[in-house]
Design a protein around this motif. Structure first.
Motif, short mmCIF file in Angstrom:
data_model
loop_
_atom_site.label_atom_id
_atom_site.label_comp_id
_atom_site.label_asym_id
_atom_site.label_seq_id
_atom_site.Cartn_x
_atom_site.Cartn_y
_atom_site.Cartn_z
N ALA A 100 -3.36 2.74 0.43
CA ALA A 100 -2.43 2.07 -0.48
C ALA A 100 -1.75 0.93 0.27
N THR A 101 -1.64 -0.22 -0.37
CA THR A 101 -0.94 -1.34 0.26
C THR A 101 0.38 -1.59 -0.46
N GLU A 102 1.28 -2.26 0.24
CA GLU A 102 2.55 -2.58 -0.38
C GLU A 102 2.33 -3.46 -1.61
N GLU A 103 1.34 -4.31 -1.51
CA GLU A 103 1.05 -5.22 -2.62
C GLU A 103 0.61 -4.47 -3.88
N THR A 104 -0.30 -3.51 -3.69
CA THR A 104 -0.74 -2.71 -4.83
C THR A 104 0.43 -1.98 -5.47
N ILE A 105 1.21 -1.36 -4.62
CA ILE A 105 2.33 -0.57 -5.14
C ILE A 105 3.32 -1.49 -5.84
N ARG A 106 3.56 -2.65 -5.27
CA ARG A 106 4.44 -3.63 -5.90
C ARG A 106 3.92 -3.98 -7.31
N GLY A 107 2.63 -4.09 -7.41
CA GLY A 107 2.03 -4.37 -8.71
C GLY A 107 2.35 -3.28 -9.74
N LEU A 108 2.31 -2.04 -9.29
CA LEU A 108 2.63 -0.92 -10.19
C LEU A 108 4.05 -1.04 -10.72
N TYR A 109 4.96 -1.39 -9.83
CA TYR A 109 6.37 -1.50 -10.22
C TYR A 109 6.58 -2.69 -11.16
N GLU A 110 5.93 -3.79 -10.84
CA GLU A 110 6.09 -4.97 -11.72
C GLU A 110 5.63 -4.65 -13.12
N GLU A 111 4.49 -4.02 -13.20
CA GLU A 111 3.94 -3.66 -14.50
C GLU A 111 4.88 -2.70 -15.23
N PHE A 112 5.34 -1.71 -14.50
CA PHE A 112 6.17 -0.66 -15.12
C PHE A 112 7.44 -1.25 -15.72
N TYR A 113 8.05 -2.20 -15.02
CA TYR A 113 9.35 -2.71 -15.47
C TYR A 113 9.30 -4.10 -16.07
#
Lengths: 346, 346, 346, 346
Positions: free
Chosen positions: C254-267
């Motif tokens: 898992a990369t910080e970028e991928t996880i950041r993408g999850l958060y952006e999408e979620f909110y």
């Protein structure tokens, strides 16, 4: 209704940022442009992360601000406002100066306390200094407004009624003020370094603060006689707020009740100035984050000294809020527009 | 050398705890017993975890303290010291009262401001009130010492030299004091609830604080004339320290330099009182956690008002430290014994 | 448009007062009645002087509040909300509980952590728990709303996207939270006495805080599996705000970028939740006095631990603001009505 | 007995000043010389007015300090200590480095985290890193002492007993630390500007702080296996103190009582480390201004995570005090000489 276009020069300093913040909730205006010498081209939200996703405007320069605004707020170090004021004045725009350049009517006072001179004397004649509760009428047709200093606001509102009534011995005025650290601005300095300021307390510029001639000019105007004061400011380890504790002799037959009556009458139609009931003492925590001013009165019957405690939020009623109040009046808007926030209890 | 046996009555209040803490580093005494009405039978370290593994003494009652001590410090609410003072006095022990019961020489002042009366008038005659730098000689053979209040200490040290010189207009004295929250003690109250006190600032007991008659008695003694003052204390959101900003008129021909000379002379042999150089302003952070007192002088040449700023740590020089200083003198120990801690910079 | 009549029970506590303060600026409601057990018959401005001349309403009792309101906010100690909820429910009024009585779906959790039981089981079935960004749909036709706790709000908003994505190892969740002193309310206690709290820092109720089952129920719902966490709250010497620093293992790839993408999408459609840019760290000062939530993400590549920092104002998004947000949704008003205040920078 | 001559290089920084302050009360040493690059020729009391009339020494340069001292403390930015260390080493003087230059045994760690290299490899071999409670024996014949960082001290003392016992799962260590603002030193920066720091709270250098390799080297040494941790520091708006809250998994059959026993045994002979009783939580206010360390233990039985809370004063046990403790041991003095101050309660 079309919103009035407003610009803020020097938007990254504390006063400028606070004007922006308050204007974002103002029902009648929109922010046209904001500028900064140091951060031109950056978004204001990069400097102040609280604006993330709320206000993502890019900072421009002062020329663009003037060009695109009907009203211009200037938040600049003293000595820098004149040329911009001139431009606005010539183009018929309303100019509101947050600094000291137009506050003093006598150029010699400015020279003595600030060390500069007035280049455009006509502008200074046109400029009006205004604490709304004391000088509201001056704003009619005003095109240059000198927004008052924070200390002078807290002091003038506190002393005006008793000075106007002519019962105070104006040779006895002692003013002991305490201001939160935002008063020193965003510039880094050792006395506002956290570990030096926190858990400390001290006066500064004792009997030599630049607000002194402004205080004396306002008080003299109200008292209709020359007033000289001793003014000692202190740095308070809180973010916001000013408390001015003021001492002045009154005649032996003056009662707290009579004096209270003078204050009630004086402020009876004012929305933002509240006289506290007998026995209460004004506390800055009760006005912070708001445009309100609290005044408490205390008569020392043993010495016939009246003690007036007056508190405001130095960044709102002492700066950004009062400037917006002045703008509202000058533009014929509701005086309290954008200033109705209720102070938090904590 | 045998250590002198010392006891502390009311050791769980802030003043009592601070006496215990300082005595633990005193080279000439040992703590014989400590007492508390509320916590008898508990260890002091259970109430104050900073003492864990350092001082694990169990709290007893006042009778045991008196019985086993040669010197007794009493940290009690006013009105409770007399019976214990009598017991100590009758047994030839040194009694040091941290409260107000022996501070005022005139019983009518005590009645007016505290609401009680003197049961044992002889004790009050025997008692001496002592700020060492002003009244050191009184301690010879003293058996009951009234330790001064915190505000009166900061005020008297600040005004003594100019009053003694006779150049101050004593009818013009205005005292604006600010005290940290330990001054209010450990008792819970809304104004010292964290969220109510933090980021707030306000005066309290305006021109009606009980320290007023004590201040006036000390100042009158120095000025050799009746002195009446206006005294306004404020609650400062810091843990420790008092700053008193004092205003008094001096003759037009008095210079800051002359007045500075008076202060230098007055305090030249004093270890704990420091006159700051011209231009500096006293700051409470520079004396906290120490027995030092800092004084700065400022002359307002425009109004001929002298401004004296005096700061102490209210819990040390304003309470526990001064009490130990008094004890040291009364017992013939080195005056600074146990009081040599250097104030921290942060 | 007629304003909706709203009542506040327990208006003198911190949560109640904050609801009143925010409602005073709400465009669609009016405050019908406010109540207090301790202060019935007094004006709220007598207890909170910041309201002087702004809101002078007299406090009444809960029966009057229910009678005259269409929406009732209850700010009561746990165990007291049920009877009032029942009355409101029976009369078809919207009831919003600021306490814990309706937050836990399982009665055995309530028994274990709060020590009481559910008298009116039907009410608990009808009640919906709602963090709007996670459970907005539940509010349709809701008549009893359990407003979430402050810690659970900051934690759930911070962890929801990564839990929903199913990439977190839910057995590794460690939550280290820090809350300002308003979280402890207005009741006097030694740990919130100014001098005990100021310049201190400590955890409390370590791994035993009552918000734990609420946190676990919300997180389990999102993760769709049973989640057990270690939760340690700390008392922070500031007035307002919570920072939750959360730790959870993610897969090595898992990369910080991928996880950041999850958060952006979620909110991406949320007004009040802001994901900070890479490199920034969430700071409570940037959300205080507002309904905003800031989240920052940090991946520790050395240990494959994701660190999520989530901050809210515990009194606004963590209490009063979120309750109003819930009310707005339930009533079909604009979700942000009355909640548009821009956080101050200082 | 002759006092040992001690010098302090970099005496105007916070660590240097604190060493000077503590040494002024040390019974066995005298301060020979102090130096500062920025303030050479000035008195230290001009920079720190708390020293007025107490310590009026003039600052010199590092060459003079080395020349006239038997023991040299160096308080310098990393990368500047080597040449001075060499000079001291060659002349047989004891050199104590307050910075990071000699803390890491592996040069590649230093390169990776600090970006420099070791010029004098022999010096680094000779240097010993020492937290006295963990590495006291290393000081025998030591001539270069690497004084530990503040965070590593609080963390190592907190985790040592459970790591040494071998019952912790070292792959699960999460460290959430909070430090007062003195940790950032006297240099001006926006995040320690009063109004930006006050009423704020935030992590910084998340999982990337330079103390990480130092923490891991110490913990690995104790655990006798490679330990990798997640370390997140936060800036706390207090002057002094660090609280580290640490999380580590232990076997399901481990009880809080057993673990408590390990800690008691481990620290039974230590004067400065106190294990708090079950139920108590360590609070930084209880150790500030002292060399003490408080540890509290909490077992989360639901997740089998041990939570250790360890607090020290970052400027004393985390810097100046520990350096003096190291000096005392190295010189064969009483270990606690000059470090017996009792922490104040407020």
């Amino acid at each position: 209704m079309n919103r009035i276009k407003v610009g803020v020069i020097g938007a990254t300093g504390y006063a400028g940022l606070e004007i922006v913040r308050l204007l974002l909730s103002h029902p009648n205006v929109e922010i046209a442009q904001i500028s900064s010498v140091s951060y031109e081209g950056k978004k204001l939200s990069e400097i102040y992360p609280q604006l993330t996703g709320i206000y993502e405007k890019v900072l421009t320069n002062d020329a663009v601000v003037v060009e695109e605004s009907q009203v211009v707020f200037a938040c600049l170090p003293h000595g820098h406002a004149e040329p911009i004021a001139k431009k606005c004045f010539d183009q018929g725009k309303l100019f509101i100066d947050m600094g000291a350049d137009f506050r003093l009517s006598k150029e010699e006072d400015y020279k003595q306390w600030y060390g500069g001179q007035y280049e455009e004397k006509g502008l200074h004649k046109a400029a009006v200094y205004c604490i709304p509760e004391l000088h509201r009428d001056r704003l009619k047709n005003a095109k240059i407004i000198a927004n008052p200093g924070c200390y002078p606001t807290s002091i003038s509102l506190g002393l005006a009624p008793v000075l106007k009534a002519g019962i105070a011995d104006v040779s006895t005025i002692v003013i002991d003020s305490k201001s939160g650290a935002t008063g020193a601005g965003r510039g880094l300095a050792l006395n506002t370094h956290y570990t030096e300021c926190n858990e400390g307390f001290s006066p500064y510029k004792v009997a030599s603060h630049r607000h002194t001639p402004e205080i004396e000019e306002v008080l003299s105007g109200i008292a209709k006689q020359e007033v000289t004061v001793t003014f000692v400011p202190h740095l308070l380890a809180v973010n916001r707020g000013i408390v001015s504790t003021m001492y002045v002799n009154v005649p032996p037959d003056a009662t707290e009740e009579t004096i209270r009556g003078l204050y009630e009458e004086f402020y009876k139609n004012e929305r933002f100035v509240k006289l506290l009931p007998a026995g209460a003492a004004a506390n800055l925590k009760n006005v912070k984050y708001s445009n309100y001013c609290h005044i408490s009165l205390h008569l020392d019957n043993r010495t016939h000294r009246l003690i007036v405690v007056c508190t405001i939020d130095n960044m709102v009623k002492g700066a950004a809020g009062q400037a917006i109040q002045n703008m509202n009046i000058a533009l014929g808007l509701e005086e309290a527009a954008g200033l109705t926030m209720v102070p938090p209890a904590f």
